[in-house]
Design an enzyme around this catalytic site. Sequence first.
Site, PDB file in Angstrom:
ATOM      1  N   CYS A   1     -86.967  13.750  38.981  1.00 19.89           N
ATOM      2  CA  CYS A   1     -87.331  14.109  40.359  1.00 19.89           C
ATOM      3  C   CYS A   1     -88.857  14.173  40.513  1.00 19.89           C
ATOM      4  CB  CYS A   1     -86.705  15.462  40.698  1.00 19.89           C
ATOM      5  SG  CYS A   1     -87.191  16.108  42.316  1.00 19.89           S
TER       6      CYS A   1
ATOM      7  N   CYS B   1     -83.577  -1.433   9.187  1.00 17.56           N
ATOM      8  CA  CYS B   1     -84.939  -1.883   9.529  1.00 17.56           C
ATOM      9  C   CYS B   1     -84.979  -3.246  10.211  1.00 17.56           C
ATOM     10  CB  CYS B   1     -85.806  -1.916   8.275  1.00 17.56           C
ATOM     11  SG  CYS B   1     -85.290  -3.140   7.043  1.00 17.56           S
TER      12      CYS B   1
ATOM     13  N   CYS C   1    -116.499 -29.095 -18.773  1.00 13.85           N
ATOM     14  CA  CYS C   1    -116.745 -28.344 -20.000  1.00 13.85           C
ATOM     15  C   CYS C   1    -115.961 -27.041 -19.997  1.00 13.85           C
ATOM     16  CB  CYS C   1    -118.232 -28.045 -20.123  1.00 13.85           C
ATOM     17  SG  CYS C   1    -118.658 -27.101 -21.599  1.00 13.85           S
TER      18      CYS C   1
END
Length: 540
Positions: free
Chosen positions: A170, A249, A299
């Site tokens: 209301c 979930c 290397c």
Amino acid sequence: MEDCIYVSSDDDEWYNNDDYDDEDDDGFPEVELESNGICGKGPSCKVIRKESLLAAQKEDLQRVMDLLSLKEHHARSLLIHYRWETEKVFAVLVERGREKLYAEAGVTLEGKDEHTSTLSTTEVTCQICFDDAPVEKTTVMDCNHRFCNDCWTTHFIVKINEGKSKRVTCMAQKCNVICDEGKIRDLVTAKDPTLADKFDRFLLESYIDDNKRVKWCPSVPHCGNAIRIEDDEYCEVECACGVQFCFNCLSEVHSPCSCLMWELWMKKCKNDGKTVKWISENAKHCPKCHNAVEKNGGCNLVRCRCGQSFCWLCGGATGLEHTWSSIRGHTCGSYKEGKEEKVTTVRYDLLRYTHYYERYMVHHNSSKVEANMKQKLHVEVLKLEAGELQSKDFSWAENGFNRLLQSRRILSCSYPVSFYVFGKALFENEMTPKEREIKQNLFENLQEQLEINVERLSMFLEEPFADYPEDELLEARMKIITLSKVADNLCKKLYDCIDNDLLVPLQQWDETSLNGVTWTPRVYMASSNLLGIEGDDCVV
């Protein structure tokens, strides 16, 4: 939903002819195999289709209306407040009484309109806009507050557009009474029929949005179905559209991983997964500062930006000088027993995560490949059915395939469990080092056994058994059924180990907040409930 049957096997061997002496009339041993999940009896569950949503909502509304002799909009206000738990409404009624029940939900039954009984004129001054309006152009709610229709309509339109139309209170100051939905609908329809339809849709969908036992299927694109469970417990469900998801979930099914672990694991994989993959393929860790180093030449003597030189082959620290054949003060061509590398916490954490991440991804990727076997398996079964074999029942192939997918998924999701339970992020102080070692050995032994049997089952299902002669087909059938049962049993043992061995210290907790995420450990108690929705009586 029937109870799944678990067949225990104390034998380490995957195949034992002595277990299958009884044969049916077609010459094949009679073997029961449950293909509908990994656990015991799950909670009852229904699919609510889009077209039956109204009927499902009416069912709960009618129960409250009949018990309390209420109008529909009062019953709806009660149920929305109590999240559509009819049993809770009845419990509050018994414990606190009807007055408290209504007051807490903002429900006031229609009273006598004080304004109408005391006014000697046909006009009322609206206390919102302070204009005089004919009584017939004003509306009074159950709380006896009367305002002009224009103010009411404006109020309702604002609330609907804000998405707050399920419980419109209301307008009077400090009045929490819920407005009559019939009056809301009539006033809004006169101004904007489209908005009135939106209001009705909000009321209808509140049955799902505000109901903790009902959730929309998370399928993309959305199938329009919702799932309702009857028991208030954690479970994994399957919609009629085929999507399986965690009801708690709404993510993909992830048992035996808890929702908290799964959320943390997904975040970690998103943030660190690509890094781990790149480092494992392209980089080595500096033995001094432990940062990842990428080699930019041929290397194998490399130097980190911290100045430390090290051998790319073994990762060992070296000097700067080297000849055509060797690096001064360093050789790694021969294996040296007992030389343990000291690592920092950062590198240890990365290596540990990499270990679990790689195994999780291997089985996750295998499950995707195996999911594509369904069509090939269907062709194999059609060949068998078209043959002249005595038996025409080849459901064991499909059951074995379903068990393979289920077991592979569980195996994949068991690695995040290992990562968190035996790590320091969540349960560092819950186990002594000795307890952790014993429990980790137990759990990893079960993982290893399950992994072996899953790989064997996958291998046999990939074989072209439709081309086998009948005696070899019988042997292939027995292998697939046996391995399916063993995998089923090992999955159950894995869940039991988590519930009864790993998480015993946590069962005394009702609710624990870890890393900002609320987690209820009891989710493990029903974490393997995967419900197959079958048959018309599962549909409301």
